[in-house]
Design a protein around this motif. Sequence first.
Motif, short mmCIF file in Angstrom:
data_model
loop_
_atom_site.label_atom_id
_atom_site.label_comp_id
_atom_site.label_asym_id
_atom_site.label_seq_id
_atom_site.Cartn_x
_atom_site.Cartn_y
_atom_site.Cartn_z
N ASP A 244 1.08 -1.22 0.14
CA ASP A 244 0.08 0.10 0.00
C ASP A 244 0.99 1.36 0.06
O ASP A 244 1.65 1.44 0.92
CB ASP A 244 -1.15 0.01 1.14
CG ASP A 244 -2.04 0.89 1.14
OD1 ASP A 244 -2.19 1.68 0.36
OD2 ASP A 244 -2.78 0.81 2.19
N HIS B 255 -2.67 1.41 9.14
CA HIS B 255 -3.38 0.47 9.31
C HIS B 255 -2.48 -0.78 9.08
O HIS B 255 -1.49 -0.54 8.46
CB HIS B 255 -4.49 0.36 8.55
CG HIS B 255 -4.34 0.52 7.01
ND1 HIS B 255 -3.89 -0.61 6.21
CD2 HIS B 255 -4.30 1.43 6.43
CE1 HIS B 255 -3.59 0.01 5.06
NE2 HIS B 255 -4.07 1.12 4.95
N THR C 178 0.96 0.78 7.51
CA THR C 178 1.17 1.91 6.78
C THR C 178 1.12 2.97 7.69
O THR C 178 0.59 3.10 8.73
CB THR C 178 -0.04 2.05 5.70
OG1 THR C 178 -1.21 2.34 6.51
CG2 THR C 178 -0.32 0.78 5.05
N GLU D 192 0.26 6.96 6.99
CA GLU D 192 -0.27 7.80 5.58
C GLU D 192 -1.16 9.11 6.07
O GLU D 192 -2.26 9.13 5.90
CB GLU D 192 -1.19 6.81 4.76
CG GLU D 192 -2.09 5.94 5.64
CD GLU D 192 -3.00 5.07 4.78
OE1 GLU D 192 -3.79 5.61 3.91
OE2 GLU D 192 -3.01 3.97 5.04
N GLU E 228 2.16 8.03 1.68
CA GLU E 228 1.74 6.61 2.48
C GLU E 228 2.95 5.77 2.05
O GLU E 228 3.45 5.58 1.02
CB GLU E 228 0.46 6.04 2.17
CG GLU E 228 0.48 4.67 2.66
CD GLU E 228 -0.90 4.02 2.31
OE1 GLU E 228 -1.42 4.31 1.00
OE2 GLU E 228 -1.74 3.17 2.77
ZN ZN Z 1 -3.56 2.42 3.40
#
Ligand code: ZN
Length: 364
Positions: free
Chosen positions: A234, A298, A325, A327, A341
């Motif tokens: 991500d 998360h 992550t 972000e 992120e």
């Molecule tokens: Zn994310």
Amino acid sequence: MRPNPPESPFQRRRTSAATAFSAHGLDSLLVTALSNIRYLTNFTGSNGALLLFREHAVLYTDPRYELQATEEADCPVKVARGPLWIAVRKDLNRKHLKRTGFEKGRITYEAYEALRGLDAGDPGLVPVGGIVEHLRMVKSEDEVGAIRRSVATASKAFHEAVKRIRPETTEKELAAELEYRMRRSGAEKPAFETIVASGRRTAFPHANPASGTIGRNRLVLIDMGASQNGYASDMTRMLFSGRPGAKLRRLYNSVLEAQLAAIAAVREGVTAGQVDRKARQVLGSYGLRDAFVHSTGHGLGLEIHEPPRIGRRDKTRLQAGMVITIEPGVYLEGFGGIRIEDTVLVTKTGCEVLTPTPKELILF
Ligand code: ZN
Ligand code: ZN
């Protein structure tokens, strides 16, 4: 006497899950989240249920997955000719279990009704949440390896696709290019629907790509990730089609400073809430507290959103081996939004930022 075969990682995880559900006073656990089933058995099909006992486990699936399930899973497989829930319920009733946990956030009401049944008596279903997800928070070395590969794939695709971006490119074309390149580099699919938003639409934190061209002097937000061997990555990066003005540069630097401060706070032993507060403090010092409308990050792994949540009220203590992550973002109506992120591995002494993509605003 032949020596016992070595325990598989899946068997070890099932043993840990059994310890965890026993601590909840349960004698079995019905696992219905496909990601949890995959984590505990290696089964990757789209229809399954896993009944986990203290000493053994049974995987239920339908005839389409019979061969695949017996090949992938290292526990007995039962193929149900009708609805899975009927087969599961029959076995629950037959075994006279007193307390079977079921994943209350991971089952439909229809399945729950079928499990309870109307005739054969109450099988003693107990709603529970997060038992397997809790075990999944700390990743094994193999899992971290899979996430590293997924991160590398997404970053490579980003690098290749961004080289081709022009003001005439549409958001949809760019999203398609990113996804195509992720697949070419080994992803089985995007980890989530790739977000490409330009101009004022960057202020929608989760915009869908539109068919219009990006145009000149526009901010572009790309939020993307690969799913590779089941594991997600991500990242979010920002681009600008022209020369950014002073306000945009100031906002960009504020978000970058918040992101770096949150990353610097990540270490085994700190709480998720403490990391979130770091990002919020920095943005607050620039008067942007109210423009930061979501949590700082998360966990991720077999799913794109997993515990822990890096949010204000989360008291989970970070542990080495968690992958999260970072972000932070700011969103200003009528102006646009900025988010940066990275995917980050928690270590004993700090963290390792897995995402290799540079974080400067990319101009084109
Ligand atoms: Zn994310
Ligand atoms: Zn993202």
